[in-house]
Design a protein around this motif. Structure first.
Motif, mmCIF file in Angstrom:
data_model
loop_
_atom_site.group_PDB
_atom_site.id
_atom_site.type_symbol
_atom_site.label_atom_id
_atom_site.label_comp_id
_atom_site.label_asym_id
_atom_site.label_seq_id
_atom_site.Cartn_x
_atom_site.Cartn_y
_atom_site.Cartn_z
ATOM 1 N N ARG A 107 0.665 -1.495 0.326
ATOM 2 C CA ARG A 107 -0.092 -0.452 0.018
ATOM 3 C C ARG A 107 0.725 0.969 -0.100
ATOM 4 O O ARG A 107 1.655 1.472 0.835
ATOM 5 C CB ARG A 107 -0.434 -0.303 0.698
ATOM 6 N N PRO A 108 0.998 2.357 -1.016
ATOM 7 C CA PRO A 108 0.890 2.677 -1.127
ATOM 8 C C PRO A 108 1.153 4.515 0.694
ATOM 9 O O PRO A 108 0.560 4.380 1.424
ATOM 10 C CB PRO A 108 0.762 4.160 -1.788
ATOM 11 N N LYS A 109 2.372 4.913 1.311
ATOM 12 C CA LYS A 109 3.179 5.334 1.840
ATOM 13 C C LYS A 109 3.017 6.686 1.725
ATOM 14 O O LYS A 109 3.339 7.472 3.044
ATOM 15 C CB LYS A 109 4.480 4.639 3.080
ATOM 16 N N ASN A 110 2.577 7.220 0.324
ATOM 17 C CA ASN A 110 3.110 8.803 0.095
ATOM 18 C C ASN A 110 4.161 9.077 0.501
ATOM 19 O O ASN A 110 4.690 10.542 1.723
ATOM 20 C CB ASN A 110 1.578 9.482 1.112
ATOM 21 N N LEU A 111 5.579 8.755 0.020
ATOM 22 C CA LEU A 111 7.242 9.030 0.616
ATOM 23 C C LEU A 111 6.801 9.746 -0.698
ATOM 24 O O LEU A 111 8.649 10.448 -0.346
ATOM 25 C CB LEU A 111 7.756 7.263 -0.045
ATOM 26 N N HIS A 112 6.300 10.318 -1.565
ATOM 27 C CA HIS A 112 7.089 11.327 -2.454
ATOM 28 C C HIS A 112 5.635 11.981 -2.805
ATOM 29 O O HIS A 112 4.515 11.508 -3.335
ATOM 30 C CB HIS A 112 7.094 11.117 -3.436
ATOM 31 N N ARG B 218 6.561 6.980 -17.411
ATOM 32 C CA ARG B 218 7.131 6.307 -18.384
ATOM 33 C C ARG B 218 6.344 4.619 -17.654
ATOM 34 O O ARG B 218 5.587 3.493 -18.305
ATOM 35 C CB ARG B 218 7.655 6.187 -19.268
ATOM 36 N N TRP B 219 7.187 4.181 -16.689
ATOM 37 C CA TRP B 219 7.431 3.007 -16.299
ATOM 38 C C TRP B 219 5.689 2.783 -15.539
ATOM 39 O O TRP B 219 5.798 1.908 -15.919
ATOM 40 C CB TRP B 219 8.628 3.337 -15.027
ATOM 41 N N GLY B 220 5.567 3.423 -14.459
ATOM 42 C CA GLY B 220 4.417 3.514 -13.937
ATOM 43 C C GLY B 220 2.457 2.822 -15.078
ATOM 44 O O GLY B 220 2.026 1.824 -14.362
ATOM 45 N N LEU B 221 3.353 3.769 -16.680
ATOM 46 C CA LEU B 221 2.280 3.512 -17.842
ATOM 47 C C LEU B 221 2.408 1.608 -17.861
ATOM 48 O O LEU B 221 1.952 1.246 -18.413
ATOM 49 C CB LEU B 221 2.772 4.255 -19.239
ATOM 50 N N MET C 127 -2.607 -4.995 -7.309
ATOM 51 C CA MET C 127 -0.572 -4.651 -7.972
ATOM 52 C C MET C 127 -1.445 -3.385 -8.592
ATOM 53 O O MET C 127 -0.244 -2.709 -8.948
ATOM 54 C CB MET C 127 -1.153 -5.987 -9.241
ATOM 55 N N MET C 128 -2.428 -2.338 -8.743
ATOM 56 C CA MET C 128 -2.436 -1.182 -9.413
ATOM 57 C C MET C 128 -2.260 -0.074 -8.322
ATOM 58 O O MET C 128 -1.112 0.997 -8.623
ATOM 59 C CB MET C 128 -4.474 -1.315 -9.197
ATOM 60 N N LEU C 129 -2.388 -0.751 -7.242
ATOM 61 C CA LEU C 129 -2.178 0.424 -6.254
ATOM 62 C C LEU C 129 -0.773 0.427 -6.131
ATOM 63 O O LEU C 129 0.087 1.631 -5.457
ATOM 64 C CB LEU C 129 -3.208 0.123 -4.949
ATOM 65 N N ALA C 130 -0.236 -0.758 -6.028
ATOM 66 C CA ALA C 130 1.273 -0.212 -5.896
ATOM 67 C C ALA C 130 2.044 -0.126 -6.848
ATOM 68 O O ALA C 130 3.276 1.056 -6.961
ATOM 69 C CB ALA C 130 1.854 -2.351 -5.525
ATOM 70 N N VAL C 131 1.748 -0.303 -8.193
ATOM 71 C CA VAL C 131 2.291 0.751 -9.282
ATOM 72 C C VAL C 131 2.125 1.877 -9.073
ATOM 73 O O VAL C 131 3.086 2.840 -9.914
ATOM 74 C CB VAL C 131 1.377 0.113 -10.729
ATOM 75 N N LEU C 132 0.888 2.466 -9.121
ATOM 76 C CA LEU C 132 0.742 4.117 -9.427
ATOM 77 C C LEU C 132 1.238 4.500 -7.910
ATOM 78 O O LEU C 132 1.555 5.996 -7.939
ATOM 79 C CB LEU C 132 -0.767 4.035 -8.986
ATOM 80 N N LYS D 71 3.802 7.259 -8.653
ATOM 81 C CA LYS D 71 3.231 9.123 -9.222
ATOM 82 C C LYS D 71 2.876 9.504 -7.827
ATOM 83 O O LYS D 71 4.169 10.344 -7.565
ATOM 84 C CB LYS D 71 1.428 8.054 -10.320
ATOM 85 N N GLY D 72 2.608 7.830 -7.122
ATOM 86 C CA GLY D 72 2.476 8.592 -4.987
ATOM 87 C C GLY D 72 1.730 9.718 -5.306
ATOM 88 O O GLY D 72 0.012 10.119 -5.812
ATOM 89 N N GLY D 73 1.769 10.923 -3.985
ATOM 90 C CA GLY D 73 0.455 11.510 -4.054
ATOM 91 C C GLY D 73 -0.682 10.760 -3.000
ATOM 92 O O GLY D 73 -0.476 9.945 -1.936
#
Length: 247
Positions: free
Chosen positions: A122-127, A134-137, A157-162, A166-168
Motif C-alpha cells: 500500500r502506498p505510504k506517500n513517500l513522495h 513511463r514505468w508507471g504506464l 497491484m494497481m495501487l502498488a504501481v501507482l 506517481k505518489g500522492g
C-alpha cells in the motif's frame, strides 16, 4: 442445481462483496464457490468478473470528484488499460479448460501472495504527487493484461504501481484504481459474454447476494478487524491453491 449449490453461490456473492468492502479479495470466494458446484474454470473466472463489476462501479462513483480532478491522466490510464485488458481477456477465451486449469493453481498462489503482501504494498506517500511515469504506464499495462485474464489481486497491484510511480494522496490513487478497474472489468465482460463463457445462472444467484453484502460490509468494517478478514481470505486462497495442485 441443488438447494445447497444455490445457498453456496448466494453466500459467496454476499461474502465476496462484504470482504471487498473491508479488505478486498472477494474474487477468491466467487471463483472458488463456482468451481465447487461444477462450473468449468474458464467460466468461473469469467463469471467472477460479472459478479464483481457492480462493486467496481459504485466504488468509482463514490470517488467521482477525485476522478474528475485527475482529468486527462485518468482517461490515459483507462485507455491504456482498455487495450491491455482486451488482450488478457482474448487470451483467456482462446484457451481450453485443461490449459487454463493447469495455470489456475499458480495464478491462485501468486494472487494469494499479492493479497497477503497488500499492507506492505500500500502506498505510504513517500513522495509528492507527480504525473505517472513511463514505468508507471508500462506497469499499468501489464497489470491490465493480468486483470483481463484473471483479476484476483488486481487492485493491490494497481495501487502498488501507482504508488511507486506517481505518489500522492492515497485516496486519489484509490480513485484512479477504481476508475481503471471499471474499464478493465467492462472490457473483460464484453469479451466473455461475446465468447459465451459466462455462467449466467450462478451469476444471477450471486449478484443479489453481492448487493446485500456490500451494505453488510460497511457494518462489518466497523466491527471486524481487517487483519481477521485478511487472514481468512489468505486461508481460502491457500486452500484453493492446494485443491487445484492436488486435483
Amino acid at each position: 442445481m441443488f438447494l445447497f449449490d444455490i445457498l453456496l453461490l448466494f453466500s459467496a456473492g454476499f461474502l465476496s462483496s462484504a470482504v471487498n468492502a473491508i479488505a478486498g479479495g472477494g474474487t477468491f470466494l466467487t471463483f472458488g464457490a463456482m468451481t465447487l458446484v461444477g462450473v468449468p474454470p474458464i467460466m468461473a473466472n469469467a463469471t467472477s468478473s460479472v459478479t464483481q463489476f457492480p462493486g467496481y462501479v459504485t466504488s468509482a462513483l463514490a470517488y467521482r470528484d477525485e476522478i474528475r480532478a485527475a482529468g486527462r491522466e485518468a482517461w490515459l490510464l483507462a485507455g491504456l488499460s482498455f487495450v491491455g485488458s482486451l488482450g488478457g481477456a482474448l487470451i483467456l477465451v482462446s484457451m481450453s479448460n485443461p490449459e487454463f486449469r493447469s495455470l489456475v493453481p499458480w495464478l491462485l498462489l501468486a494472487a494469494t501472495a499479492i493479497f497477503a503482501a497488500g499492507p506492505y504494498l500500500r502506498p505510504k506517500n513517500l513522495h509528492p504527487e507527480q504525473p505517472v511515469s513511463r514505468w508507471g504506464l508500462a506497469g499499468q499495462f501489464v497489470t491490465s493484461i493480468y486483470g483481463g485474464f484473471f483479476g484476483a489481486g488486481m487492485g493491490i497491484m494497481m495501487l502498488a504501481v501507482l504508488g511507486l510511480t506517481k505518489g500522492g494522496d492515497y485516496h486519489r490513487l484509490n480513485a484512479l484504481k477504481n476508475f481503471i478497474a471499471v474499464t478493465i472489468a467492462l472490457v473483460a465482460i464484453l469479451v466473455f459474454v461475446t465468447g459465451g463463457v459466462v455462467a449466467w445462472l450462478p451469476a444471477l444467484i450471486m449478484i443479489p447476494g453481492g448487493a446485500l453484502g456490500g451494505y453488510a460490509g460497511v457494518w462489518m468494517a466497523r466491527r471486524v478487524p481487517q487483519a481477521v478478514i485478511r487472514a481468512l481470505v489468505v486461508a481460502i486462497g491457500l486452500l484453493l491453491t492446494w485443491y487445484y495442485f492436488a486435483g
